[in-house]
Design a protein around this motif. Structure first.
Motif, PDB file in Angstrom:
ATOM      1  N   VAL A 245     -90.005  -3.871 106.425  1.00 25.97           N
ATOM      2  CA  VAL A 245     -90.707  -2.558 106.378  1.00 25.97           C
ATOM      3  C   VAL A 245     -91.171  -2.318 107.918  1.00 25.97           C
ATOM      4  CG1 VAL A 245     -92.217  -1.034 105.391  1.00 25.97           C
ATOM      5  CG2 VAL A 245     -90.737  -2.752 104.072  1.00 25.97           C
ATOM      6  N   ILE A 246     -90.875  -1.268 108.520  1.00 22.86           N
ATOM      7  CA  ILE A 246     -91.646  -1.198 109.913  1.00 22.86           C
ATOM      8  C   ILE A 246     -92.863  -0.193 109.602  1.00 22.86           C
ATOM      9  CG2 ILE A 246     -91.368  -0.374 112.231  1.00 22.86           C
ATOM     10  CD1 ILE A 246     -89.871  -2.955 111.613  1.00 22.86           C
ATOM     11  N   THR A 247     -93.929  -0.376 110.037  1.00 22.19           N
ATOM     12  CA  THR A 247     -95.150   0.580 109.916  1.00 22.19           C
ATOM     13  C   THR A 247     -95.684   1.003 111.153  1.00 22.19           C
ATOM     14  OG1 THR A 247     -96.808  -1.032 109.640  1.00 22.19           O
ATOM     15  CG2 THR A 247     -95.650  -0.356 107.620  1.00 22.19           C
ATOM     16  N   ALA A 248     -96.415   2.032 111.157  1.00 16.77           N
ATOM     17  CA  ALA A 248     -97.227   2.652 112.457  1.00 16.77           C
ATOM     18  C   ALA A 248     -98.272   3.235 111.909  1.00 16.77           C
ATOM     19  CB  ALA A 248     -96.354   3.193 113.404  1.00 16.77           C
ATOM     20  N   ASP A 249     -99.364   3.382 112.867  1.00 19.57           N
ATOM     21  CA  ASP A 249    -100.587   4.226 112.590  1.00 19.57           C
ATOM     22  C   ASP A 249    -100.564   5.450 113.585  1.00 19.57           C
ATOM     23  OD1 ASP A 249    -103.153   5.168 112.536  1.00 19.57           O
ATOM     24  OD2 ASP A 249    -104.011   3.125 112.203  1.00 19.57           O
ATOM     25  N   TRP A 250    -100.406   6.711 112.964  1.00 21.33           N
ATOM     26  CA  TRP A 250    -100.483   7.777 113.853  1.00 21.33           C
ATOM     27  C   TRP A 250    -101.722   8.642 113.471  1.00 21.33           C
ATOM     28  CZ3 TRP A 250     -95.232  10.688 113.526  1.00 21.33           C
ATOM     29  CH2 TRP A 250     -94.200  10.116 114.475  1.00 21.33           C
ATOM     30  N   THR A 251    -102.894   7.902 113.216  1.00 25.00           N
ATOM     31  CA  THR A 251    -104.143   8.647 113.061  1.00 25.00           C
ATOM     32  C   THR A 251    -104.511   9.327 114.301  1.00 25.00           C
ATOM     33  OG1 THR A 251    -104.761   6.691 111.555  1.00 25.00           O
ATOM     34  CG2 THR A 251    -106.686   8.323 112.417  1.00 25.00           C
ATOM     35  N   GLU A 252    -104.286   8.636 115.533  1.00 25.03           N
ATOM     36  CA  GLU A 252    -104.793   9.577 116.657  1.00 25.03           C
ATOM     37  C   GLU A 252    -103.843  10.662 117.179  1.00 25.03           C
ATOM     38  OE1 GLU A 252    -105.660   7.891 121.334  1.00 25.03           O
ATOM     39  OE2 GLU A 252    -103.829   7.619 120.561  1.00 25.03           O
ATOM     40  N   PRO A 253    -102.623  10.656 116.997  1.00 23.42           N
ATOM     41  CA  PRO A 253    -101.807  11.808 117.399  1.00 23.42           C
ATOM     42  C   PRO A 253    -102.265  12.963 116.304  1.00 23.42           C
ATOM     43  CG  PRO A 253    -100.315  10.278 116.757  1.00 23.42           C
ATOM     44  CD  PRO A 253    -101.717   9.311 116.825  1.00 23.42           C
ATOM     45  N   THR A 254    -102.620  12.555 115.136  1.00 17.51           N
ATOM     46  CA  THR A 254    -102.592  13.706 114.192  1.00 17.51           C
ATOM     47  C   THR A 254    -104.027  13.880 113.945  1.00 17.51           C
ATOM     48  OG1 THR A 254    -102.772  11.835 112.319  1.00 17.51           O
ATOM     49  CG2 THR A 254    -100.586  12.941 112.676  1.00 17.51           C
ATOM     50  N   LEU A 255    -104.923  13.402 114.291  1.00 16.44           N
ATOM     51  CA  LEU A 255    -106.367  13.599 114.197  1.00 16.44           C
ATOM     52  C   LEU A 255    -107.027  15.010 114.380  1.00 16.44           C
ATOM     53  CD1 LEU A 255    -108.899  12.200 112.993  1.00 16.44           C
ATOM     54  CD2 LEU A 255    -109.848  11.644 115.353  1.00 16.44           C
ATOM     55  N   PRO A 256    -106.522  15.617 115.561  1.00 17.26           N
ATOM     56  CA  PRO A 256    -107.151  16.945 115.845  1.00 17.26           C
ATOM     57  C   PRO A 256    -106.686  18.054 114.759  1.00 17.26           C
ATOM     58  CG  PRO A 256    -106.056  16.233 117.831  1.00 17.26           C
ATOM     59  CD  PRO A 256    -105.789  15.164 116.534  1.00 17.26           C
ATOM     60  N   SER A 257    -105.683  17.620 113.793  1.00 12.00           N
ATOM     61  CA  SER A 257    -105.225  18.603 112.803  1.00 12.00           C
ATOM     62  C   SER A 257    -106.532  19.112 111.983  1.00 12.00           C
ATOM     63  CB  SER A 257    -104.208  18.215 111.865  1.00 12.00           C
ATOM     64  OG  SER A 257    -103.064  17.728 112.599  1.00 12.00           O
ATOM     65  N   TRP A 258    -107.262  18.441 111.678  1.00 11.56           N
ATOM     66  CA  TRP A 258    -108.376  18.646 110.507  1.00 11.56           C
ATOM     67  C   TRP A 258    -109.258  19.786 111.065  1.00 11.56           C
ATOM     68  CZ3 TRP A 258    -106.841  17.161 106.269  1.00 11.56           C
ATOM     69  CH2 TRP A 258    -106.034  16.001 106.127  1.00 11.56           C
ATOM     70  N   LEU A 259    -110.072  19.679 112.455  1.00 11.87           N
ATOM     71  CA  LEU A 259    -110.931  20.757 112.900  1.00 11.87           C
ATOM     72  C   LEU A 259    -109.742  21.846 113.247  1.00 11.87           C
ATOM     73  CD1 LEU A 259    -113.100  18.761 115.153  1.00 11.87           C
ATOM     74  CD2 LEU A 259    -113.486  19.468 112.648  1.00 11.87           C
ATOM     75  N   ASP A 260    -108.715  21.664 113.911  1.00  6.37           N
ATOM     76  CA  ASP A 260    -107.442  22.852 114.039  1.00  6.37           C
ATOM     77  C   ASP A 260    -107.412  23.845 112.916  1.00  6.37           C
ATOM     78  OD1 ASP A 260    -107.380  22.911 116.891  1.00  6.37           O
ATOM     79  OD2 ASP A 260    -105.294  22.287 116.752  1.00  6.37           O
ATOM     80  N   SER A 261    -107.170  23.162 111.706  1.00  8.53           N
ATOM     81  CA  SER A 261    -107.120  23.839 110.411  1.00  8.53           C
ATOM     82  C   SER A 261    -108.396  24.747 110.000  1.00  8.53           C
ATOM     83  CB  SER A 261    -106.724  22.949 109.339  1.00  8.53           C
ATOM     84  OG  SER A 261    -107.863  22.308 108.981  1.00  8.53           O
ATOM     85  N   ILE A 262    -109.454  24.346 110.238  1.00  7.73           N
ATOM     86  CA  ILE A 262    -110.768  25.145 110.299  1.00  7.73           C
ATOM     87  C   ILE A 262    -110.675  26.179 111.335  1.00  7.73           C
ATOM     88  CG2 ILE A 262    -113.044  25.271 110.148  1.00  7.73           C
ATOM     89  CD1 ILE A 262    -113.109  22.456 109.327  1.00  7.73           C
ATOM     90  N   TRP A 263    -110.260  25.908 112.596  1.00  9.02           N
ATOM     91  CA  TRP A 263    -110.396  27.029 113.662  1.00  9.02           C
ATOM     92  C   TRP A 263    -109.503  28.060 113.459  1.00  9.02           C
ATOM     93  CZ3 TRP A 263    -113.083  28.882 117.489  1.00  9.02           C
ATOM     94  CH2 TRP A 263    -112.451  29.283 118.248  1.00  9.02           C
ATOM     95  N   GLN A 264    -108.265  27.829 112.655  1.00 10.43           N
ATOM     96  CA  GLN A 264    -107.215  28.954 112.444  1.00 10.43           C
ATOM     97  C   GLN A 264    -108.016  29.837 111.636  1.00 10.43           C
ATOM     98  OE1 GLN A 264    -103.788  28.922 112.800  1.00 10.43           O
ATOM     99  NE2 GLN A 264    -104.697  27.740 114.179  1.00 10.43           N
ATOM    100  N   GLY A 265    -109.037  29.985 110.916  1.00 13.54           N
ATOM    101  CA  GLY A 265    -109.876  30.791 110.122  1.00 13.54           C
ATOM    102  C   GLY A 265    -110.519  31.754 111.043  1.00 13.54           C
ATOM    103  N   ILE A 266    -111.081  31.045 112.140  1.00 13.73           N
ATOM    104  CA  ILE A 266    -111.998  31.713 113.083  1.00 13.73           C
ATOM    105  C   ILE A 266    -111.080  32.468 113.991  1.00 13.73           C
ATOM    106  CG2 ILE A 266    -113.604  31.303 114.896  1.00 13.73           C
ATOM    107  CD1 ILE A 266    -114.431  28.867 113.358  1.00 13.73           C
ATOM    108  N   ARG A 267    -109.858  31.687 114.448  1.00 11.20           N
ATOM    109  CA  ARG A 267    -109.082  32.573 115.581  1.00 11.20           C
ATOM    110  C   ARG A 267    -108.265  33.685 114.753  1.00 11.20           C
ATOM    111  NH1 ARG A 267    -103.764  31.986 117.533  1.00 11.20           N
ATOM    112  NH2 ARG A 267    -103.281  30.429 115.581  1.00 11.20           N
TER     113      ARG A 267
END
Length: 329
Positions: A245-267
């Motif tokens: 089973v091949i695994t990878a950690d994509w935490t770094e490239p996905t991390l901005p999503s959380w604050l961006d999702s909040i920013w959507q409401g402001i933008r």
């Protein structure tokens, strides 16, 4: 100045109301019905789709992350996942099962951009209805209401099984792993992207971490998060994995999503006008959870895991893990 003061006071009251709703209206996992009902409600009111688009999952911002439009990052995630799994090497007509398809964003990309024949499944009837409404006539995609822990498909029905962020809703991770591989034909590819908890077998959660995880579970109808290591072991333990089973950690490239999702409401404040005060409060209610998600993924309590496995022809094992687990970036 007085108008500004009144405006800030009103905003403060609304924020307090949202926090109050957050504390008083948790949505803990109780059964598959509680998950279905939550997604039915989110789909019916349209707020989640307005701000998150057709993809109810995180975006990919590159490594290191670069500024990017939130909705574009979600589309980019799908293409990055296709490339990471090697699905871009497969021919048109490849049969793909999208487990936890939401309103069909990934399914439509897989069909339209790669020529795959896609079946999307979700436990939410309202998501199926909306996915069908959004899908152009003639696209080789169908959507069905299915329980991912008890799928109706025969063994070996699909060339590829694909799943994004569905695992946290599954109360039995071992059964989830078996079902994903059961419906995959020998030689077929399984690719999964999921929210995962840090492996607490190596480092147990402390008091504040347990409190944060409890909120992340109860607010969005999650029974539990698996660890990357733990879910890879469950896949291997089925005896249906060829090689590792091949695994990878994509935490770094996905991390901005959380604050961006909040920013959507402001933008995009027009959403508040469209959905009214009730919709505004419902949106504000999600902000604490989004901030806790950003905290958890930022400090390593949670990780974004990627999994790739090839279906073997061997019969399932009822005993120990017989295959290895490898890690890639």
């Amino acid at each position: 100045m007085m108008v500004l003061g009144w405006g800030l006071s009103l905003l403060g009251l609304l924020l307090l109301a949202g926090i109050g709703l957050y504390l008083l209206s948790a949505r803990p996992y109780r059964s598959a019905d509680s998950v279905a009902n939550s997604y039915d409600q989110w789909t019916e009111d349209g707020i989640l789709e307005f701000y998150w688009g057709e993809h109810i999952h995180l975006g990919h911002y590159g490594s290191p992350p670069q500024p990017k439009d939130f909705l574009k990052a979600k589309v980019d995630f799908v293409h990055e996942m296709v490339r990471w799994a090697g699905l871009d090497q497969l021919p048109a007509g490849t049969r793909v099962l999208d487990v936890g398809c939401g309103i069909g964003g990934s399914s439509r990309i897989l069909a339209q951009d790669y020529g795959f024949s896609v079946t999307g499944i979700t436990i939410s009837p309202q998501q199926v209805k909306r996915a069908q409404e959004l899908t152009p006539t003639g696209l080789d995609v169908q959507f069905l209401v299915e329980d991912a822990l008890a799928m109706s498909f025969p063994d070996g029905s699909f060339d590829v099984v694909w799943s994004i962020e569905a695992g946290p809703h599954m109360p039995d991770k071992a059964l989830f792993a078996r079902e994903l591989l059961r419906v995959l034909k020998p030689g077929g590819i399984l690719v999964v992207a999921d929210w995962n908890q840090r492996d607490d077998r190596q480092k147990p959660l402390n008091g504040w971490e347990r409190l944060v995880m409890r909120q992340l579970l109860d607010q969005w109808s999650h029974p539990a998060f698996a660890s990357i290591e733990g879910f890879a072991e469950l896949l291997a333990a089925t005896g249906w994995v060829e090689g590792e089973v091949i695994t990878a950690d994509w935490t770094e490239p996905t991390l901005p999503s959380w604050l961006d999702s909040i920013w959507q409401g402001i933008r995009r404040p027009q959403g508040f006008l469209r959905f009214g005060l009730a919709g505004f409060l419902k949106s504000i209610r999600e902000v604490p959870t989004l901030l806790l998600m950003r905290l958890a993924f930022g400090v390593g309590l949670c990780r974004f895991g990627m999994f790739r496995a090839v279906r073997a022809a061997a019969s399932p094992l009822a005993t120990e893990v017989s295959a290895g687990v490898a890690t890639s970036q």
